[in-house]
Design a protein around this motif. Sequence first.
Motif, PDB file in Angstrom:
ATOM      1  N   MET B 345     -66.625 -21.233-135.397  1.00  0.00           N
ATOM      2  CA  MET B 345     -65.706 -21.142-134.270  1.00  0.00           C
ATOM      3  C   MET B 345     -64.545 -20.215-134.618  1.00  0.00           C
ATOM      4  N   ILE B 346     -63.744 -19.923-133.597  1.00  0.00           N
ATOM      5  CA  ILE B 346     -62.575 -19.076-133.799  1.00  0.00           C
ATOM      6  C   ILE B 346     -61.346 -19.895-133.437  1.00  0.00           C
ATOM      7  N   ALA B 348     -58.255 -19.316-133.137  1.00  0.00           N
ATOM      8  CA  ALA B 348     -57.254 -18.779-132.225  1.00  0.00           C
ATOM      9  C   ALA B 348     -57.774 -18.694-130.791  1.00  0.00           C
ATOM     10  N   PHE B 349     -59.061 -18.893-130.591  1.00  0.00           N
ATOM     11  CA  PHE B 349     -59.624 -18.870-129.239  1.00  0.00           C
ATOM     12  C   PHE B 349     -59.502 -20.256-128.613  1.00  0.00           C
ATOM     13  N   GLU B 353     -63.408 -20.592-124.666  1.00  0.00           N
ATOM     14  CA  GLU B 353     -63.949 -19.369-125.258  1.00  0.00           C
ATOM     15  C   GLU B 353     -64.934 -19.693-126.369  1.00  0.00           C
ATOM     16  N   LEU B 357     -69.140 -18.796-127.267  1.00  0.00           N
ATOM     17  CA  LEU B 357     -69.038 -17.770-128.308  1.00  0.00           C
ATOM     18  C   LEU B 357     -70.346 -17.011-128.496  1.00  0.00           C
ATOM     19  N   PHE B 395     -58.313 -25.247-122.249  1.00  0.00           N
ATOM     20  CA  PHE B 395     -57.503 -24.087-122.578  1.00  0.00           C
ATOM     21  C   PHE B 395     -56.723 -24.261-123.883  1.00  0.00           C
ATOM     22  N   GLY B 399     -58.286 -24.316-132.734  1.00  0.00           N
ATOM     23  CA  GLY B 399     -57.715 -24.643-134.032  1.00  0.00           C
ATOM     24  C   GLY B 399     -56.818 -25.873-133.987  1.00  0.00           C
TER      25      GLY B 399
END
Lengths: 380, 508
Positions: B345-346, B348-349, B353, B357, B395, B399
């Motif tokens: 995962m990301i 900061a997304f 999102e 991914l 939203f 993280g």
Amino acid sequence: MTTQGTLDAASRALLKRAAPGRAAFEDLVVVPVFAVIVALVLGALTMLATDVDLPTIGRSYVALLVGAVGSLNAISETLTAAIPLVLAGLGLALGFRAGLFNIGAEGQLLMGGIAAVIVGFSLPGLPFALLMPLCLLAGALVGALYASIAGWLRAATGAHEVISTIMLNLISYRLLDYILRLPTVQLSGRADPISKPVPLNAALPRLLDWIDPNLRLHAGVFLMLAAVAVVYWLLFRTKLGFEFRASGENPDAARYAGIRAGWVIVLAMAIAGALAGLAGASQVLGVLGRATPGFSAGIGFDAIAVALLGRSHPVGVLLAGLLFGALEAGGRQMQVDAGVSIDLIGIIQALIIVFIAAPLLVRAIFPWGFRRHGSEENRP
Amino acid sequence: MQVELKGITKRFGPVVANRDVTLSVKGGEVLGLLGENGAGKSTLMNVLCGLYAQDEGEIIIDGDPVSFGGPGAAIAAGIGMVHQHFMLVPVFTVAENVVLGVEPTGRLDRLDLASARAKVTEIGEKYGLHVDPDEVIENLPVGVQQRVEIIKVLFRSADLVILDEPTAVLTPQEVEEFFGIVRSLRDAGKAIIFITHKLGEITEIADRISVLRAGEIVGEADPKTARLEDLAQMMVGRPVSFDVDKPPLEAGAPILAVQDLVVLREDDAVAVDRVSLTVRSGEIVGLAGVQGNGQTELIEALTGLRMPAAGTITYQGADITRATVRVRHRMGIAHIPEDRQRSGMIGAFTVAENMVLDTYYDDRFSRGPQIIWPKVHEQAAISATEFDVRTPSVFLRAGHLSGGNQQKLVVARELSRETKLVIAAQPTRGLDVGSVEYIHRRLVEARQEGDGVLIMSSELDEILALSDRILVMFKGRIVAEFDATAAAFDKSAIGLAMAGGAGAEVAA
Ligand SMILES: Nc1ncnc2c1ncn2[C@@H]1O[C@H](COP(=O)(O)OP(=O)(O)OP(=O)(O)O)[C@@H](O)[C@H]1O
Ligand SMILES: [Mg+2]
């Protein structure tokens, strides 16, 4: 296996957006505003240290303000200076989002600019509606190609783009000198490197010359606004922008998600180069009217600061570009009215960057402007 | 040392992560902290170690209320924490990492690494934390990295050691060693707070147990008498079944067939050595083995992240040996990666999102070059609810989710699209018992719908519970295969094969 779910009440509740937090507000508004204030104060101290007396300092800051926004001419100058900064800054911001630190806007801007000039004077017979867009296109294309070299080097060999774009900048200076001396390019009868002028039907039209012929604001300002919208759309609304941002934030996760890193690098560099090329083209087609050695005047480097100051967000870049444009326009006035060196503007710009880049420093100087520690920011 | 938390409340915007929590721990005891994913355990510990400032309540050490302005103050007060996600500099050596921030210096501020090294060795000997001070972190297995984290805490002379899900990343053997370390710390008079989702562990090591749910303390338990079922019920608020309900095997045609696959590591060492295996439709195959025996590289080759040096991979009759990651995704291969934070995962997304991914390009979510965000948000909300990802909104930055909820997010994404083959590496790492039960049920559901499922886990119990067939990897080879059609698996034979022992090749 396939899964279909339905949007029930529980999932609908997750679609509510939280109001923008205090942390975001501090980050986007409070820090930049304080940074500008501190930079101006330190600028004043610098003047004091160089034996400028207080009334002069006062006068010079008044001149800065007047020269930036105090008259129609000031606003026109501010906007004119902002155009190439914003265009190139958008390209750099896009690169930053994709995890690329492109230092090469200066070179891409020069190459794009000279391409626009050459297309302009080579096809003087074409009508304005065709020639002007063609010149812009040439600028964008050549800028994109020039930047792609660095992108390709990175993707194919791993050569770091910081190094290769710096090299490409150096090459572009010499290349421009060479091109400007080519008989087909050089202004006939001149010994110094200077290009033939851009014909009127290739130039970006002045917008306010019906009020006063000295107002330099040109149609590039629309190009700038359109570019802000397009880059915003690209970054946040498209699949490609999603790929850029994912690769920039976490290249590993992007790879696992099937995003091809090489493709992202080359494409992001090319788009950044196109925007820098446009910046160069709009400068020669809208302001300078011809190309001379070093006509970029460091815009490509200032654009790095603009992109950073704008937090790599298209709207932020627009605001930062306007601020830098204002500082430049106001700085000239400051020099005229108060006799203070224009270099001081450079110092103030640099200080702003330092303080933006070091939000902790700003927080330490103005502790009352921020919530105390323990905000969402310091989660491990 | 006696540490008390009194009435601690911590909010993140509208989310109340801790509500009026009161808790205490003293020297020479291990306090076990239980709680479902997102209950607020990590947050509470971050307050205690000075990383977050509480909104209400106070921290009392040996009778005196204290107020930490930051982690530095907490460290000075003798509180140290080993975080759920490690915080080491990968390119530094063990000794350099240990002294980072409190570097011992000689004359002219010269870094005195020699004394650091000596201290690391000394601490190691005292508590059984053996590690070479000159080894570079990135070359160390996770279990050893964790010892470095503990040494780091002890080096700063902590009297209270907080361990946030330390065993999630350890192999069973490492867990045993780890418990030895915890006991020696306790016997040396340190206070210890230990967080885990594995109930068996907490009853083994803890002296007292406190349970958090939805940010509040909901009860205490005595590890000597507590039943696992009761602890589970206390945590998630409903009865939890520990057994996987699995209808009898009805395997169909092979979905994945691997022939003589050879995969090399970066340094050209052979990681996977002529491996052949088949995963059939409607079957769960477990990949067992001690970490570092080639399972990771095998999965990377199967998912297209690493090109094999030799051999073929056939998927539903098509040769995909050299196909890209994206092509394999499109063909219906789902992949739950081993390390959610690094590659799954990301941070900061947003949650939304991250939910798309690797599917954002799908016709469901895009039109031409554009992503249709409302559709993405809707699907993300549906999947998050379905998989019980605890988040106030899609939203939120991913993280900011709790560790277990990040894992659920990754699993939700991979199981919410059309699949024919599910490759799951450590699918339930860091999940609470309730979520483990759910994810296991989903994997069995995938099997029932005719998917092939390949599971790699360092947890033998998980593999035993889910698999129809178990392959044991040792030194890059598949050394044994066990079938579950007849009776239950022979656990000791599997263990022996994992260690490269006699059970290999002959067992069936
Ligand atoms: N920085 C933050 N911003 C917003 N919400 C947060 C933040 N940190 C934690 N939360 C929320 O607080 C709650 C508690 O999270 P915490 O990490 O303490 O859970 P946990 O008990 O450690 O769970 P796990 O077992 O999954 O690790 C979660 O709902 C989480 O989403
Ligand atoms: Mg946690």
